[in-house]
Design an enzyme around this catalytic site. Sequence first.
Site, PDB file in Angstrom:
ATOM      1  N   HIS A   8      -6.450  -9.362 -16.670  1.00 51.87           N
ATOM      2  CA  HIS A   8      -6.748  -8.996 -15.494  1.00 51.87           C
ATOM      3  C   HIS A   8      -7.267 -10.285 -14.310  1.00 51.87           C
ATOM      4  O   HIS A   8      -7.650 -11.503 -15.197  1.00 51.87           O
ATOM      5  CB  HIS A   8      -7.939  -8.034 -15.682  1.00 51.87           C
ATOM      6  N   GLY A   9      -7.253  -9.966 -13.257  1.00 59.85           N
ATOM      7  CA  GLY A   9      -7.943 -10.692 -12.354  1.00 59.85           C
ATOM      8  C   GLY A   9      -9.358 -10.724 -12.255  1.00 59.85           C
ATOM      9  O   GLY A   9     -10.047 -10.185 -13.088  1.00 59.85           O
ATOM     10  N   ASN A 157      -1.308   0.096  -8.103  1.00 61.70           N
ATOM     11  CA  ASN A 157      -1.803  -1.279  -8.255  1.00 61.70           C
ATOM     12  C   ASN A 157      -0.817  -1.912  -9.164  1.00 61.70           C
ATOM     13  O   ASN A 157      -0.261  -1.412 -10.334  1.00 61.70           O
ATOM     14  CB  ASN A 157      -3.098  -1.454  -8.930  1.00 61.70           C
ATOM     15  N   ARG A 322      -3.202 -13.431  -8.340  1.00 62.68           N
ATOM     16  CA  ARG A 322      -3.089 -12.681  -9.504  1.00 62.68           C
ATOM     17  C   ARG A 322      -1.371 -12.972  -9.890  1.00 62.68           C
ATOM     18  O   ARG A 322      -0.580 -12.353  -9.065  1.00 62.68           O
ATOM     19  CB  ARG A 322      -3.432 -10.889  -9.390  1.00 62.68           C
ATOM     20  N   ARG A 336       0.006 -10.726  -6.771  1.00 60.69           N
ATOM     21  CA  ARG A 336      -0.876 -10.017  -5.945  1.00 60.69           C
ATOM     22  C   ARG A 336      -1.881 -10.750  -5.327  1.00 60.69           C
ATOM     23  O   ARG A 336      -2.384 -11.553  -6.032  1.00 60.69           O
ATOM     24  CB  ARG A 336      -1.286  -8.948  -6.840  1.00 60.69           C
ATOM     25  N   CYS A 706      39.018  20.284  -5.815  1.00 64.69           N
ATOM     26  CA  CYS A 706      39.839  19.299  -5.019  1.00 64.69           C
ATOM     27  C   CYS A 706      41.539  19.567  -5.266  1.00 64.69           C
ATOM     28  O   CYS A 706      41.939  20.554  -4.912  1.00 64.69           O
ATOM     29  CB  CYS A 706      39.688  17.900  -5.403  1.00 64.69           C
ATOM     30  N   HIS A 807      33.818  17.226  -4.646  1.00 60.53           N
ATOM     31  CA  HIS A 807      33.507  16.726  -6.024  1.00 60.53           C
ATOM     32  C   HIS A 807      31.884  16.620  -6.002  1.00 60.53           C
ATOM     33  O   HIS A 807      31.402  16.044  -5.167  1.00 60.53           O
ATOM     34  CB  HIS A 807      34.175  14.992  -6.103  1.00 60.53           C
TER      35      HIS A 807
END
Length: 866
Positions: A8-9, A157, A322, A336, A706, A807
């Site tokens: 993690h940061g 996040n 980050r 980040r 079609c 279609h």
Amino acid sequence: MKEKAFPHGGNLRALAAEAGRDPSEILDASASINPLGPPPWLRDVLSAAVADLVHYPDPDCTALLEAASARYGAPASHFVAGNGTSQLLFALPRCTGLARAVIPSPAYTDYAVACHKSGMDVRRLPGSEFDGFAPQLDRIEAVLRSPSLVVIASPANPTGVVTDATAIIELAGRHPQSLFLVDEAFADFVPGFTSLAGEDRPHNVAVLLSLTKSFAIPGLRLGLLAASPDLADWVRRTLAPWSVGTLPQAVGLRALADRTFLEDTRAALPGLRQRLAEGLAGLGLTVFPSQANFLLARLSLSGPNAPEVCRRLLTEHGVALRDCTNFSGLSDRYLRLAVRPEAETDRILDALAAVLAACPMPASRPRPKTPALMVQGTTSSAGKSVLTAGLCRLLARAGYKVAPFKSQNMSLNSGVTADGLEMGRAQIVQARACRLAPDARMNPILLKPTSDLGSQVIVLGKPVGTMRVADYIAYKPTAFAAAREAYDALAGQADVMVLEGAGSPAEVNLKAHDIVNMAMARHAGASVLLAADIDRGGAYAGLLGTMECLPEAERALVAGYVLNRFRGDATLLAPANDYLAQRTGQGVLAVVPFLSDLGLPDEDSVTFKDGQSLPDTPPADPTLLDIAVIDLPHLSNATDCDALAVEPDTRLRRVREAGKLGRPDAVLLPGSKNTLADLAWLQDSGLAAALTTLAAAGTTEIVGICAGLQMLGETVADPLGLESDRGHTAGLGLLPLTTRLAAEKTLTATDAVHTPSKLPLHGYEIHHGITIIQGDAAALDIIAARADGQPLAYARKDAPIWGAYLHGLFDADAFRRQFLNTLRQRRGQEPITRLTPYDIDPALDRLADVLEERLGLATVRRLLGL
């Protein structure tokens, strides 16, 4: 011993140690904390609470939970306090009794970690930067076939994207056995945010609430969980006693009552965030919209990657960002950045500019070719299209902006782009794998056979004529020039390209005018994966023989082999793999297992016609609906029936002989690239008479799509010889319609409404035919029309016979179920109300999962030179 990296940061001690600086010198933008800092009352509250440290804290957090009740409007019994939201996150999965978790990504790493530690099977649903990583609740719903813990961050996040609270509530209401955990850790930064922590929250929605981020007090560790009283009590009992200390309780009590500080924060944040976003964009980074106190940005492929940028920023400038490499669904190009005060933002931008300037692309160097990987095969139907789609999804999940490409595709399965251009169905699926809208440049040359000797040639989505083989060979230089131009334009907008070949590169009679295999690989500078279908046998001989037929320059482009559709223990192949490596100098990079019921549309009609996709016998279970699909000699767009095949009460089968038609619940007459020839075949085979008999009985629904619609009419005329030289042929006479094939081809994506049921339809038109009512108009209903009033579908009033030009109309879940319920009611069965979603994304993710396991993202990146 080297410390394990903290995932993690915000680890200031470790950041300072790596930078060789005092912690006070580090500008930490790796953790997203309120840029205004803590509120002015913080020291006073802490000082006043110090006297209470001689006592144990309140184990029930009574005052704190009452304050949460007042703040969010739910009873205190709905709340649990913890030592940060992380403690609550890791406790919750063990209390749910669920075995499976679904996590849209990119997402906070610990969501998956917490679920894994609780023994859950985790299914990630990667998003795409092409839609700004917008939440895809429909994709979540498509995989909720069993009760699951669904984790949704809002704002997310690291993207900062907010998910609509009403949409979450509605999804939870449709899946009451699943639990929806909504992480609102950054919600206080979003003006007008609607929290789900209130009393009207559904019983199967739980909410994580963080006070440490919005009040800039992460060192105190304080978080809340809002949940049903039973779940809240279970989580509370799981936590250790005194999880929340005296000081955090005191600060939390004050913070929950302070709305002014949060209002000031929300007022200041947009300007600070905009300043950072503009500065990053000015440095050449791609910045994604965010409503939180951080931004996600992507570095260019032509410069250093995120780990290198973060390392240099920290060691050379004392700035911590980050690195998002460990976020599932993001590559090593993403950063980040926390929104900080103006002076700190300027320092971040100056430092980032210095780092990027130290690794510039020399002005004299031309733009490098976009990294490219190509899948070729030893034969047709070796699985190239599916492998290409899987590689596209694998790279898209890793955060790359990836696009598919096949210079020339011969297929009768095609579709239409939003701007009315025709392209191969396989490349439409591959575009979906990349989370891109279909683009005709992805398949610039499409050949649609009209006979054994000729094909309609479509260039960049528009028909240029019908050519015999010799004519097309003469036209190929022009076609290849268009293909190269399309590739260059598409590659200029992508990080990486994944190309698909056609047939085999060892077709010695075609190599002189190849525009789709090695010639395209050379133009793209692509590494080539050579695939063989081991399930059919002869895979090793095919790989060895293919390499023997290639000149040295082309052999050098082959980076390795893929053995596709293997059933059994791959370790038993080791001796043969060694032999192949010794003889050719290249090895087997992956053994891909046979994936039954994968659920992806076929590239062409080969698997339909050889019985791989549909059986030719009625269902053994008499309770199942029996739908017969007529296997026309020139059948096109067989994928129109794919959605019907996913329904649990339905079995499709293909029919070529009148004696095997029987009395099904419904008959589908599909599209054709040579309508008049196929009408003649229906007459000669006896199927025309058999269909007329069924129509007279009135118990079998007969549906034409079609060309199938045209065949149901009285006559079909081809005065210009667009498909054949037959000129004019009688139809089946089941609808009072006549059709004339015109020079102008209708190519359009179309929305409509099925008039009898009022249900929406969406699909595409691909036809030369102009159809009008001829005869008893009172016998017909127009049951769908374009916005301009042009009829799209007709139905008999007195019999279950109808046809449509649209279609893909059965791809609409509600309409498909309504159609099948009509068949059920005709045979006296109760209707089914639950919809079965038709969605190929789970199949694409399953395919990517297999390739990630067997081939590996690291190998793919190495082959791309990343």
